[in-house]
Design a protein around this motif. Structure first.
Motif, PDB file in Angstrom:
ATOM      1  N   GLU A   9      22.485  72.792 100.457  1.00  0.00           N
ATOM      2  CA  GLU A   9      23.262  71.759  99.938  1.00  0.00           C
ATOM      3  C   GLU A   9      22.704  70.420 100.896  1.00  0.00           C
ATOM      4  OE1 GLU A   9      24.071  74.705 100.877  1.00  0.00           O
ATOM      5  OE2 GLU A   9      25.325  75.317  99.430  1.00  0.00           O
ATOM      6  N   LEU A  10      22.187  70.454 102.150  1.00  0.00           N
ATOM      7  CA  LEU A  10      21.947  69.201 102.650  1.00  0.00           C
ATOM      8  C   LEU A  10      20.591  68.624 101.896  1.00  0.00           C
ATOM      9  CD1 LEU A  10      21.928  67.396 105.331  1.00  0.00           C
ATOM     10  CD2 LEU A  10      20.357  69.030 106.319  1.00  0.00           C
ATOM     11  N   HIS A  11      19.597  69.483 101.512  1.00  0.00           N
ATOM     12  CA  HIS A  11      18.541  68.884 101.051  1.00  0.00           C
ATOM     13  C   HIS A  11      18.922  68.115  99.718  1.00  0.00           C
ATOM     14  CE1 HIS A  11      15.599  71.919 102.952  1.00  0.00           C
ATOM     15  NE2 HIS A  11      15.888  70.876 103.744  1.00  0.00           N
ATOM     16  N   GLU A  12      20.084  68.820  98.824  1.00  0.00           N
ATOM     17  CA  GLU A  12      20.196  68.463  97.561  1.00  0.00           C
ATOM     18  C   GLU A  12      20.883  66.770  97.620  1.00  0.00           C
ATOM     19  OE1 GLU A  12      22.784  71.329  96.081  1.00  0.00           O
ATOM     20  OE2 GLU A  12      21.269  72.437  95.386  1.00  0.00           O
ATOM     21  N   LEU A  13      21.779  66.855  99.013  1.00  0.00           N
ATOM     22  CA  LEU A  13      22.588  65.638  99.336  1.00  0.00           C
ATOM     23  C   LEU A  13      21.317  64.457  99.565  1.00  0.00           C
ATOM     24  CD1 LEU A  13      25.293  64.381 100.192  1.00  0.00           C
ATOM     25  CD2 LEU A  13      24.698  64.923 102.479  1.00  0.00           C
ATOM     26  N   LEU A  14      20.564  64.573 100.299  1.00  0.00           N
ATOM     27  CA  LEU A  14      19.350  63.638 100.865  1.00  0.00           C
ATOM     28  C   LEU A  14      18.622  63.284  99.527  1.00  0.00           C
ATOM     29  CD1 LEU A  14      18.319  65.066 104.252  1.00  0.00           C
ATOM     30  CD2 LEU A  14      20.044  63.091 103.739  1.00  0.00           C
ATOM     31  N   ALA A  15      18.444  64.359  98.758  1.00  0.00           N
ATOM     32  CA  ALA A  15      17.704  63.981  97.422  1.00  0.00           C
ATOM     33  C   ALA A  15      18.270  63.225  96.670  1.00  0.00           C
ATOM     34  CB  ALA A  15      17.096  65.296  96.869  1.00  0.00           C
ATOM     35  N   ARG A  16      19.619  63.081  96.491  1.00  0.00           N
ATOM     36  CA  ARG A  16      20.427  62.454  95.717  1.00  0.00           C
ATOM     37  C   ARG A  16      20.552  60.970  96.264  1.00  0.00           C
ATOM     38  NH1 ARG A  16      22.483  67.285  94.361  1.00  0.00           N
ATOM     39  NH2 ARG A  16      23.211  67.374  92.215  1.00  0.00           N
ATOM     40  N   TRP A  17      20.529  60.660  97.527  1.00  0.00           N
ATOM     41  CA  TRP A  17      20.745  59.286  98.116  1.00  0.00           C
ATOM     42  C   TRP A  17      19.416  58.733  98.482  1.00  0.00           C
ATOM     43  CZ3 TRP A  17      25.302  57.228  97.376  1.00  0.00           C
ATOM     44  CH2 TRP A  17      26.370  57.795  97.074  1.00  0.00           C
ATOM     45  N   LEU A  18      18.491  59.326  99.163  1.00  0.00           N
ATOM     46  CA  LEU A  18      17.305  58.725  99.467  1.00  0.00           C
ATOM     47  C   LEU A  18      16.767  58.009  98.460  1.00  0.00           C
ATOM     48  CD1 LEU A  18      16.010  61.112 102.432  1.00  0.00           C
ATOM     49  CD2 LEU A  18      17.151  58.921 102.671  1.00  0.00           C
ATOM     50  N   PRO A  19      16.601  58.375  97.249  1.00  0.00           N
ATOM     51  CA  PRO A  19      15.739  57.654  96.153  1.00  0.00           C
ATOM     52  C   PRO A  19      16.571  56.540  95.790  1.00  0.00           C
ATOM     53  CG  PRO A  19      16.110  60.032  95.584  1.00  0.00           C
ATOM     54  CD  PRO A  19      16.686  59.675  96.938  1.00  0.00           C
ATOM     55  N   ARG A  20      17.838  56.042  96.220  1.00  0.00           N
ATOM     56  CA  ARG A  20      18.643  55.029  96.156  1.00  0.00           C
ATOM     57  C   ARG A  20      18.201  53.776  96.897  1.00  0.00           C
ATOM     58  NH1 ARG A  20      24.353  56.806  93.985  1.00  0.00           N
ATOM     59  NH2 ARG A  20      24.475  54.514  93.796  1.00  0.00           N
ATOM     60  N   LEU A  21      17.087  54.076  97.982  1.00  0.00           N
ATOM     61  CA  LEU A  21      16.645  53.071  98.712  1.00  0.00           C
ATOM     62  C   LEU A  21      15.896  52.176  97.944  1.00  0.00           C
ATOM     63  CD1 LEU A  21      15.548  55.108 102.005  1.00  0.00           C
ATOM     64  CD2 LEU A  21      16.930  53.276 101.955  1.00  0.00           C
ATOM     65  N   THR A  22      16.028  50.760  98.359  1.00  0.00           N
ATOM     66  CA  THR A  22      15.284  49.911  97.728  1.00  0.00           C
ATOM     67  C   THR A  22      13.878  50.099  98.365  1.00  0.00           C
ATOM     68  OG1 THR A  22      15.872  48.356  99.694  1.00  0.00           O
ATOM     69  CG2 THR A  22      17.242  47.810  97.774  1.00  0.00           C
ATOM     70  N   ASP A  23      12.721  49.501  97.687  1.00  0.00           N
ATOM     71  CA  ASP A  23      11.618  49.590  98.060  1.00  0.00           C
ATOM     72  C   ASP A  23      11.288  49.038  99.394  1.00  0.00           C
ATOM     73  OD1 ASP A  23      10.847  50.354  95.441  1.00  0.00           O
ATOM     74  OD2 ASP A  23      10.302  48.217  94.646  1.00  0.00           O
TER      75      ASP A  23
END
Length: 251
Positions: A158-172
């Motif tokens: 669940e932690l990996h899924e959580l981070l995989a959802r939000w970290l790609p939403r960082l700007t460049d």
């Protein structure tokens, strides 16, 4: 984005029935609210803020969170920031106080935590903090900065899924700063972020048994697909939320 609004006490009251199975990541804590106040220093200001059972670290500023607040780099003066797993709001409030021209999104699945963060941001005189469930954040919104004491105890998958959802939403040019206990798998999480998620990661600091990880946006061609392994929902939409536009400040 749908922001947390409405009567704070409605979200704080719970249903009055305790549960041994209740966790701070429960969407609607069953335990009585028992609102209390604590004295805390955030961003150089002494504040009296509210907490309640059923949220993370309800009776004090968590040690890991304090390490993050004390040792993460100074945030930019403006931009759109995310506090992922806000609890009663210390990270979001510290960010809001340090960067008053920024917009801070405080995210949690816990309705009581969102109500407390809303109340505490107001108590700190902040108008640049918005509390919302994950489902209520505009999926097109991107973040210049993420600070998080992530909920390790939800489990590795669940932690990996959580981070995989939000970290790609960082700007460049954005960065995330995560604080994780060494004995809770900080080093293995760093390896996973780098090798499996494809997110450039380095250990920024090691303080009192905690690691602060600096993480950048995963490569666009990263193979990890969180939707392929969803064990349970990571967000809990709420009918108590109302529509609210969210536009980064131009001043």
């Amino acid at each position: 984005m749908r922001a947390h609004s409405g009567t704070v006490w409605t979200a704080l009251q719970g249903n009055g029935v305790g549960s041994e199975q209740e966790h701070y990541f429960s969407a609607e804590p069953a335990s009585p609210a028992q609102l209390r106040t604590i004295n805390v220093r955030l961003a150089g200001r002494d504040l009296v803020l509210s907490t309640a059972p059923g949220v993370f670290s309800a009776d004090h500023l968590d040690h890991a969170t304090k390490v993050l607040l004390d040792h993460a780099p100074e945030p930019p003066t403006s931009g759109t920031f995310l506090d992922l797993g806000c609890g009663w709001g210390p990270i979001a409030i510290a960010l809001g106080l340090t960067a008053p021209q920024a917009r801070v999104v405080a995210v949690d699945v816990n309705e009581r935590a969102l109500a407390l963060t809303t109340q505490n941001a107001a108590a700190a005189g902040l108008r640049n903090v918005v509390a919302a469930t994950p489902a209520d954040v505009d999926p097109a919104l991107r973040f210049d900065l993420i600070w998080s004491n992530p909920p390790i105890r939800i489990g590795k998958t669940e932690l990996h899924e959580l981070l995989a959802r939000w970290l790609p939403r960082l700007t460049d040019d954005g960065a995330a700063y995560l604080v994780v206990g060494k004995n809770l798998g900080a080093d293995s999480l760093a390896r996973w972020l780098e090798t499996e998620l494809g997110a450039p990661t380095r250990r920024l600091a090691s303080v009192k048994g905690f690691r602060i990880l600096e993480v950048h946006r995963p490569a666009p061609n990263a193979d990890f697909d969180p939707s392929a392994r969803s064990a349970r929902p990571l967000c809990a939409p709420s009918s108590t939320h109302v529509c609210a536009s969210f536009v980064p400040s131009a001043d």
